[in-house]
Design a protein around this motif. Structure first.
Motif, PDB file in Angstrom:
ATOM      1  N   LEU A  27     -13.910  -9.585 -20.019  1.00  0.00           N
ATOM      2  CA  LEU A  27     -14.522  -9.985 -18.699  1.00  0.00           C
ATOM      3  C   LEU A  27     -14.964  -7.915 -18.172  1.00  0.00           C
ATOM      4  O   LEU A  27     -15.912  -8.283 -18.456  1.00  0.00           O
ATOM      5  CB  LEU A  27     -13.400 -10.537 -17.890  1.00  0.00           C
ATOM      6  N   LEU A  44     -22.546 -12.679 -12.259  1.00  0.00           N
ATOM      7  CA  LEU A  44     -20.760 -13.100 -12.634  1.00  0.00           C
ATOM      8  C   LEU A  44     -20.913 -13.932 -13.524  1.00  0.00           C
ATOM      9  O   LEU A  44     -19.950 -14.005 -13.941  1.00  0.00           O
ATOM     10  CB  LEU A  44     -20.155 -12.784 -11.267  1.00  0.00           C
ATOM     11  N   ALA A  48     -19.169 -13.901 -17.044  1.00  0.00           N
ATOM     12  CA  ALA A  48     -18.204 -15.192 -17.323  1.00  0.00           C
ATOM     13  C   ALA A  48     -17.950 -15.894 -18.857  1.00  0.00           C
ATOM     14  O   ALA A  48     -17.833 -15.650 -19.252  1.00  0.00           O
ATOM     15  CB  ALA A  48     -17.924 -15.590 -16.304  1.00  0.00           C
ATOM     16  N   LEU A  58     -12.491 -15.077 -13.922  1.00  0.00           N
ATOM     17  CA  LEU A  58     -13.103 -13.849 -13.678  1.00  0.00           C
ATOM     18  C   LEU A  58     -12.904 -13.422 -12.718  1.00  0.00           C
ATOM     19  O   LEU A  58     -12.162 -12.079 -11.603  1.00  0.00           O
ATOM     20  CB  LEU A  58     -14.643 -13.594 -13.443  1.00  0.00           C
ATOM     21  N   LEU A  68     -14.555  -5.511  -9.835  1.00  0.00           N
ATOM     22  CA  LEU A  68     -14.811  -5.450 -11.059  1.00  0.00           C
ATOM     23  C   LEU A  68     -16.179  -4.001 -11.229  1.00  0.00           C
ATOM     24  O   LEU A  68     -15.571  -3.275 -12.455  1.00  0.00           O
ATOM     25  CB  LEU A  68     -16.099  -6.924 -11.512  1.00  0.00           C
TER      26      LEU A  68
END
Length: 196
Positions: A27, A44, A48, A58, A68
């Motif tokens: 990731l 996002l 993933a 994720l 993140l």
């Protein structure tokens, strides 16, 4: 490496099990690619997909977009620390110049992430401390060896190089040339390093 604030909280979130660690690393790698291509607005879902995991995986690792961003940013800060350690055995000017080149690369690629993080946050401040902890000894060593200007602080150096990275360049080689000019300005008057 990091010892305080939410940066250390981020470290404790890193998975210990091998399968979870593989997913985490996939990731992070995918997020680096997506954000390098699309900036902080990168999807996002795309992160993933590139990591080969579901969006739920994720979110288990990174409950928010900010989590993140902080993980990516912290990984880069830790890489700067590792680079400083790897260069410590080099001659003083080569070690300093090598680390500063790595710092410029970090600054250019992580600007979008930094813009998403509050510069006043405890996390950002602890990362700043880590950067200074890695780079300041290299400057001090180069100054003690007489190859870097004695009248320059590490903060002066960071601000100089950060300013260089805010500019758009006509070609990739131009950034290297401008950085070379800045490094020449950091040299002690009359000093030279063979091959530099």
């Amino acid at each position: 490496m990091t010892s305080s604030g939410s940066a250390s909280a981020n470290l404790t979130r890193r998975p210990k099990r091998a399968d979870a660690r593989r997913n985490y690393e996939a990731l992070v790698s995918a997020a680096q690619e997506v954000f390098a291509e699309h900036g902080a607005a990168g999807s996002l879902e795309e992160v993933a997909r590139r990591a080969g995991v579901g969006i739920g995986t994720l979110y288990r690792h990174f409950p928010t977009r900010r989590d993140l961003f902080e993980s990516l940013y912290l990984d880069e800060v830790e890489a700067l620390g590792r680079t400083a350690a790897e260069l410590a055995d080099q001659p003083p000017w080569e070690a300093l110049a090598g680390w500063l080149r790595r710092f410029v690369g970090y600054t250019v690629t992580k600007r979008a992430l930094a813009e998403e993080l509050s510069h006043d946050s405890e996390f950002f401040q602890s990362c700043r401390v880590e950067i200074y902890t890695a780079g300041e000894p290299l400057l001090a060593r180069a100054q003690a060896a007489g190859v870097a200007r004695a009248d320059v602080s590490f903060d002066d150096t960071v601000r100089l190089l950060s300013g260089i990275t805010k500019v758009q360049y006509a070609d990739p080689g131009q950034l290297d040339r401008v950085l070379g000019i800045a490094l020449d300005g950091l040299r002690a008057p009359g000093s030279s390093t063979p091959g530099q």
